[in-house]
Design a protein around this motif. Structure first.
Motif, PDB file in Angstrom:
ATOM      1  N   PRO A  50      31.143   6.611  56.219  1.00 46.29           N
ATOM      2  CA  PRO A  50      31.251   7.931  55.609  1.00 46.29           C
ATOM      3  C   PRO A  50      29.868   8.364  55.108  1.00 46.29           C
ATOM      4  O   PRO A  50      29.112   7.532  54.608  1.00 46.29           O
ATOM      5  CB  PRO A  50      32.205   7.713  54.436  1.00 46.29           C
TER       6      PRO A  50
ATOM      7  N   LYS B 207      42.381  42.839  31.541  1.00 45.21           N
ATOM      8  CA  LYS B 207      41.914  42.649  32.912  1.00 45.21           C
ATOM      9  C   LYS B 207      40.497  42.079  32.902  1.00 45.21           C
ATOM     10  O   LYS B 207      40.161  41.187  33.668  1.00 45.21           O
ATOM     11  CB  LYS B 207      41.886  44.012  33.644  1.00 45.21           C
TER      12      LYS B 207
ATOM     13  N   LEU C  97      40.254  38.464  31.899  1.00 52.82           N
ATOM     14  CA  LEU C  97      40.735  37.607  32.982  1.00 52.82           C
ATOM     15  C   LEU C  97      39.689  37.515  34.092  1.00 52.82           C
ATOM     16  O   LEU C  97      39.495  36.462  34.697  1.00 52.82           O
ATOM     17  CB  LEU C  97      42.061  38.128  33.539  1.00 52.82           C
ATOM     18  N   LEU C  98      38.985  38.640  34.333  1.00 55.08           N
ATOM     19  CA  LEU C  98      37.922  38.614  35.341  1.00 55.08           C
ATOM     20  C   LEU C  98      36.824  37.638  34.940  1.00 55.08           C
ATOM     21  O   LEU C  98      36.351  36.842  35.749  1.00 55.08           O
ATOM     22  CB  LEU C  98      37.330  40.016  35.552  1.00 55.08           C
TER      23      LEU C  98
ATOM     24  N   SER D 211      37.068  35.065  33.044  1.00 57.62           N
ATOM     25  CA  SER D 211      37.591  33.697  33.192  1.00 57.62           C
ATOM     26  C   SER D 211      37.581  33.283  34.662  1.00 57.62           C
ATOM     27  O   SER D 211      37.270  32.149  35.002  1.00 57.62           O
ATOM     28  CB  SER D 211      39.019  33.599  32.668  1.00 57.62           C
ATOM     29  N   MET D 212      37.925  34.240  35.527  1.00 55.29           N
ATOM     30  CA  MET D 212      37.947  33.952  36.968  1.00 55.29           C
ATOM     31  C   MET D 212      36.552  33.595  37.446  1.00 55.29           C
ATOM     32  O   MET D 212      36.365  32.656  38.231  1.00 55.29           O
ATOM     33  CB  MET D 212      38.471  35.185  37.710  1.00 55.29           C
ATOM     34  N   LYS D 213      35.576  34.346  36.970  1.00 51.87           N
ATOM     35  CA  LYS D 213      34.180  34.073  37.355  1.00 51.87           C
ATOM     36  C   LYS D 213      33.755  32.688  36.876  1.00 51.87           C
ATOM     37  O   LYS D 213      33.030  31.971  37.561  1.00 51.87           O
ATOM     38  CB  LYS D 213      33.256  35.156  36.801  1.00 51.87           C
ATOM     39  N   GLU D 214      34.229  32.357  35.690  1.00 60.03           N
ATOM     40  CA  GLU D 214      33.956  31.035  35.117  1.00 60.03           C
ATOM     41  C   GLU D 214      34.504  29.939  36.042  1.00 60.03           C
ATOM     42  O   GLU D 214      33.832  28.947  36.332  1.00 60.03           O
ATOM     43  CB  GLU D 214      34.641  30.959  33.755  1.00 60.03           C
ATOM     44  N   VAL D 215      35.724  30.137  36.509  1.00 61.80           N
ATOM     45  CA  VAL D 215      36.353  29.155  37.402  1.00 61.80           C
ATOM     46  C   VAL D 215      35.534  29.006  38.681  1.00 61.80           C
ATOM     47  O   VAL D 215      35.226  27.895  39.120  1.00 61.80           O
ATOM     48  CB  VAL D 215      37.797  29.586  37.780  1.00 61.80           C
ATOM     49  N   ILE D 216      35.160  30.156  39.257  1.00 65.75           N
ATOM     50  CA  ILE D 216      34.454  30.121  40.541  1.00 65.75           C
ATOM     51  C   ILE D 216      33.085  29.463  40.399  1.00 65.75           C
ATOM     52  O   ILE D 216      32.670  28.687  41.255  1.00 65.75           O
ATOM     53  CB  ILE D 216      34.373  31.547  41.133  1.00 65.75           C
TER      54      ILE D 216
ATOM     55  N   LEU E 215      33.340  25.649  40.530  1.00 68.10           N
ATOM     56  CA  LEU E 215      33.890  24.951  41.693  1.00 68.10           C
ATOM     57  C   LEU E 215      32.876  23.907  42.150  1.00 68.10           C
ATOM     58  O   LEU E 215      31.686  24.160  42.121  1.00 68.10           O
ATOM     59  CB  LEU E 215      34.168  25.944  42.833  1.00 68.10           C
ATOM     60  N   PRO E 216      33.363  22.750  42.576  1.00 66.39           N
ATOM     61  CA  PRO E 216      32.406  21.691  42.915  1.00 66.39           C
ATOM     62  C   PRO E 216      31.590  22.032  44.165  1.00 66.39           C
ATOM     63  O   PRO E 216      32.112  22.616  45.105  1.00 66.39           O
ATOM     64  CB  PRO E 216      33.300  20.478  43.177  1.00 66.39           C
TER      65      PRO E 216
ATOM     66  N   LYS F 244      29.315  20.635  47.317  1.00 71.45           N
ATOM     67  CA  LYS F 244      29.245  19.403  48.104  1.00 71.45           C
ATOM     68  C   LYS F 244      27.975  18.642  47.759  1.00 71.45           C
ATOM     69  O   LYS F 244      26.913  19.224  47.630  1.00 71.45           O
ATOM     70  CB  LYS F 244      29.252  19.742  49.589  1.00 71.45           C
ATOM     71  N   GLU F 245      28.129  17.337  47.602  1.00 76.62           N
ATOM     72  CA  GLU F 245      26.949  16.528  47.290  1.00 76.62           C
ATOM     73  C   GLU F 245      26.161  16.271  48.568  1.00 76.62           C
ATOM     74  O   GLU F 245      26.671  15.700  49.510  1.00 76.62           O
ATOM     75  CB  GLU F 245      27.375  15.206  46.663  1.00 76.62           C
TER      76      GLU F 245
ATOM     77  N   PRO G 159      22.534  12.258  49.075  1.00 81.17           N
ATOM     78  CA  PRO G 159      22.461  10.986  49.796  1.00 81.17           C
ATOM     79  C   PRO G 159      22.335  11.161  51.305  1.00 81.17           C
ATOM     80  O   PRO G 159      21.670  10.382  51.963  1.00 81.17           O
ATOM     81  CB  PRO G 159      23.794  10.310  49.458  1.00 81.17           C
TER      82      PRO G 159
ATOM     83  N   GLU H 105      41.539  30.284  32.027  1.00 80.64           N
ATOM     84  CA  GLU H 105      41.116  30.094  33.414  1.00 80.64           C
ATOM     85  C   GLU H 105      42.320  29.891  34.332  1.00 80.64           C
ATOM     86  O   GLU H 105      42.370  30.408  35.439  1.00 80.64           O
ATOM     87  CB  GLU H 105      40.150  28.904  33.518  1.00 80.64           C
TER      88      GLU H 105
ATOM     89  N   ALA I  15      43.905  33.181  34.869  1.00 79.61           N
ATOM     90  CA  ALA I  15      43.101  34.010  35.769  1.00 79.61           C
ATOM     91  C   ALA I  15      43.379  33.644  37.224  1.00 79.61           C
ATOM     92  O   ALA I  15      43.538  34.515  38.081  1.00 79.61           O
ATOM     93  CB  ALA I  15      41.613  33.858  35.447  1.00 79.61           C
TER      94      ALA I  15
ATOM     95  N   TYR J 184      44.778  36.299  39.956  1.00 83.03           N
ATOM     96  CA  TYR J 184      44.037  36.710  41.143  1.00 83.03           C
ATOM     97  C   TYR J 184      44.685  36.241  42.433  1.00 83.03           C
ATOM     98  O   TYR J 184      44.512  36.831  43.484  1.00 83.03           O
ATOM     99  CB  TYR J 184      42.574  36.247  41.059  1.00 83.03           C
TER     100      TYR J 184
ATOM    101  N   VAL K 201      48.756  43.533  30.398  1.00 84.47           N
ATOM    102  CA  VAL K 201      47.413  43.660  30.959  1.00 84.47           C
ATOM    103  C   VAL K 201      47.240  45.037  31.614  1.00 84.47           C
ATOM    104  O   VAL K 201      46.120  45.526  31.767  1.00 84.47           O
ATOM    105  CB  VAL K 201      47.162  42.503  31.958  1.00 84.47           C
TER     106      VAL K 201
ATOM    107  N   MET L 227      43.580  44.015  40.099  1.00 86.87           N
ATOM    108  CA  MET L 227      42.610  43.341  39.224  1.00 86.87           C
ATOM    109  C   MET L 227      41.192  43.736  39.615  1.00 86.87           C
ATOM    110  O   MET L 227      40.907  43.965  40.794  1.00 86.87           O
ATOM    111  CB  MET L 227      42.759  41.816  39.335  1.00 86.87           C
ATOM    112  N   PRO L 228      40.275  43.813  38.629  1.00 86.23           N
ATOM    113  CA  PRO L 228      38.894  44.178  38.968  1.00 86.23           C
ATOM    114  C   PRO L 228      38.254  43.132  39.893  1.00 86.23           C
ATOM    115  O   PRO L 228      38.502  41.936  39.731  1.00 86.23           O
ATOM    116  CB  PRO L 228      38.185  44.228  37.611  1.00 86.23           C
TER     117      PRO L 228
END
Lengths: 187, 257, 187
Positions: free
Chosen positions: B54, B140, B143-144, B146-151, B154-155, B157-158, B161, C91, C94, C98, C151, C159-160
């Motif tokens: 791998p 809204k 929530l946006l 927070s969504m940006k925070e999640v994105i 996101l991990p 790829k390493e 190595p 999160e 959200a 979405y 909301v 949603m925006p």
């Protein structure tokens, strides 16, 4: 009659339906953490041989079903239950479980490979949790109550070889940490 | 005991320690420098097939191979002198292997119990009536964000190595190159071959500046030992700190142990 | 050791957390309704004076907290509902907003940690609802009508920056499949 602490704690844990910290329980019941610990011991005795057990993990406790009834509950359960773990996941879990907590660096060092992917998988399954390491860049991984529950034990000490493995891992990793050169070479 | 009896062919090993332990256990040996030197060849054989590992773990295999080579050269080249650091890394590998074995064995305790007699923590909420209780200021826009925070978390790829590994030559290529060189010049020095300007000790890993250089030397050394094994070359070292010289040789069968 | 019927019933009721009919209990435990009735009587005795008691309502039974501790439970309930939602909860919400709807598996995978307890809390607060996933063991989560109204939207598309967020999530979720193949090979 004044309601005794173990009864209060039992009711709170049941109502919450999720693990609770000893500190929170002390707060809710207006008692000290020591008193809570004693009451949990008492509760544990009272519940023994019943359908509900207490699972303890570090400073958290939770109620759960008696492992002897597991096959019936499995039939009622509507969420998927993970039953199989790969070799790599098992090794990683064993390190975290027996050591009590381990950094990614320590896990990688013992296994001789990068465990990042496996750790993410274990986090997603809820079998380990992570905390930021003090003063370091990495994370520290710890076993969760969910892990104990999946293995069917009420506390970590019930696992065979728990004390001796814990000690061996500690000795090995202490020797490793003092040998900075080797660590650097491996990273 | 035949050398080929324990060849690992199709199995996939996730890490070098796992492979090493398997090799030792197949020969029913204890973990020590003697057993490690005896399984070094099989390990090297496996490293030759690096392409099938791998991604990202190859470097780990090569690093362990370097220590195995130290151990191997100790038994192969009598009189070789290792530095304290090199001796340390041998002891360290033994300790790592021992603890790895313990963890692997202990993981069976978990395997035996996992998912068998499960304690189910109460999952479903036990509330008779649900009272709608939103957060203050839940919009809204919040929530946006927070969504940006999640994105953003996101991990990724390493890739690190893989880069290290891709830059290296494969062991096969290295053997070909070495064979060719030996045919062209009857005698050459190990440090010429490894392409380094620095003085290299017999262990082949000392005083190297970068890790890549170091891995290059290790691969070269692996290739050289392979040729020694096949009886194509003979390795000479006049003094401890001298360079190793390589000569073609077709007469004797290789004598390893 | 053969587990007695009252222990089985206790575990089932605990796990379900909602009233169950005697008929259902008989079915789950492969016994007769008469046997179940007897076992419940036994269980009732055993549980009296504990924090969790049997609650009977016509031919349904459930477990509930001992009325003696109701004041603490009420306090905790209020606190739980009025507490500000943490970053992790927002999160999770959200993602559900979405995606329009999301399975627990997807949420866990996107967040890289298990969301079980967070989802449970969102359910309790009436912010999300869930239904069983078709063809799989597990649940799908959606925002409740109340929350959508709160909301100020009717569907996810309102949603925006909906399109770009959706795309990013899809890219990540598609890459998931190749990753899983790698894990399988490693395990």
């Amino acid at each position: 009659m004044k309601t005794s602490l173990d009864i209060k704690i039992e009711a709170i844990l049941f109502f919450q339906g999720e693990p609770s910290s000893l500190k929170k329980l002390a707060e809710y019941t207006e008692s000290s953490v020591e008193e809570v610990k004693d009451a949990i011991l008492k509760l544990k005795q009272r519940l023994s041989d019943g359908g509900v057990v207490i699972v303890e993990n570090r400073d958290e406790v939770s109620l759960g079903t008696n492992p002897e009834v597991s096959s019936i509950i499995e039939k009622i359960n509507k969420e998927e239950l993970s039953k199989d773990l790969g070799k790599a996941s098992l090794e990683t879990l064993a390190i975290i479980f027996y050591k009590g907590q381990a950094s990614k660096r320590e896990i990688d060092y013992i296994r001789g490979v990068n465990s990042g992917f496996i750790l993410r998988n274990l986090l997603i399954r809820g079998l380990v949790c992570r905390e930021e390491e003090k003063g370091e860049r990495g994370f520290i991984y710890k076993p969760t109550i969910e892990l104990l529950a999946h293995v069917g034990i009420e506390k970590a000490e019930e696992m065979p070889e728990f004390e001796s493995m814990k000690k061996e891992l500690e000795i090995f990793l202490t020797a490793k940490n003092t040998d900075e050169q080797i660590t650097d070479a491996e990273q | 005991m035949s050398e080929t009896e324990f060849k690992i062919k199709t199995e996939i090993f996730e890490g070098p320690l796992e492979l090493l332990l398997t090799l030792i256990e197949r020969r029913k040996l204890l973990i020590n420098d003697i057993s490690l030197s005896r399984v070094a060849d099989d390990f090297i054989e496996h490293v030759k097939k690096l392409g099938s590992f791998p991604m990202g773990t190859t470097a780990h295999f090569i690093l362990i191979a370097s220590t195995l080579l130290l151990i191997k050269s100790k038994s192969l080249l009598p009189g070789i002198e290792l530095t304290a650091e090199e001796e340390g890394s041998i002891e360290n590998l033994e300790a790592r292997l021992a603890i790895y074995k313990k963890i692997r064995d202990a993981s069976l305790h978990i395997q035996k119990r996992y998912g068998k007699k499960v304690i189910f923590l109460a999952n479903p909420p036990k509330r008779i009536s649900i009272i709608f209780s939103p957060n203050k200021g839940m919009t809204k826009e919040s929530l946006l964000s927070s969504m940006k925070e999640v994105i953003s978390s996101l991990p990724q790829k390493e890739v690190l190595p893989q880069i290290t590994v891709k830059k290296m030559m494969s062991l096969e290529e290295m053997i070909d190159k070495l064979t060719e060189k030996i045919q062209n010049n009857l005698k050459l020095n190990f440090s010429d071959f490894a392409g380094s300007h620095e003085k290299i000790t017999s262990s082949g890993v000392k005083h190297m500046v970068t890790k890549e250089n170091k891995i290059m030397v290790i691969v070269s050394f692996l290739a050289m030992l392979e040729l020694v094994k096949q009886g194509i070359v003979e390795v000479n070292q006049d003094n401890f700190s001298d360079d190793i010289s390589i000569e073609t040789k077709n007469v004797k069968t290789p004598n390893y142990f």
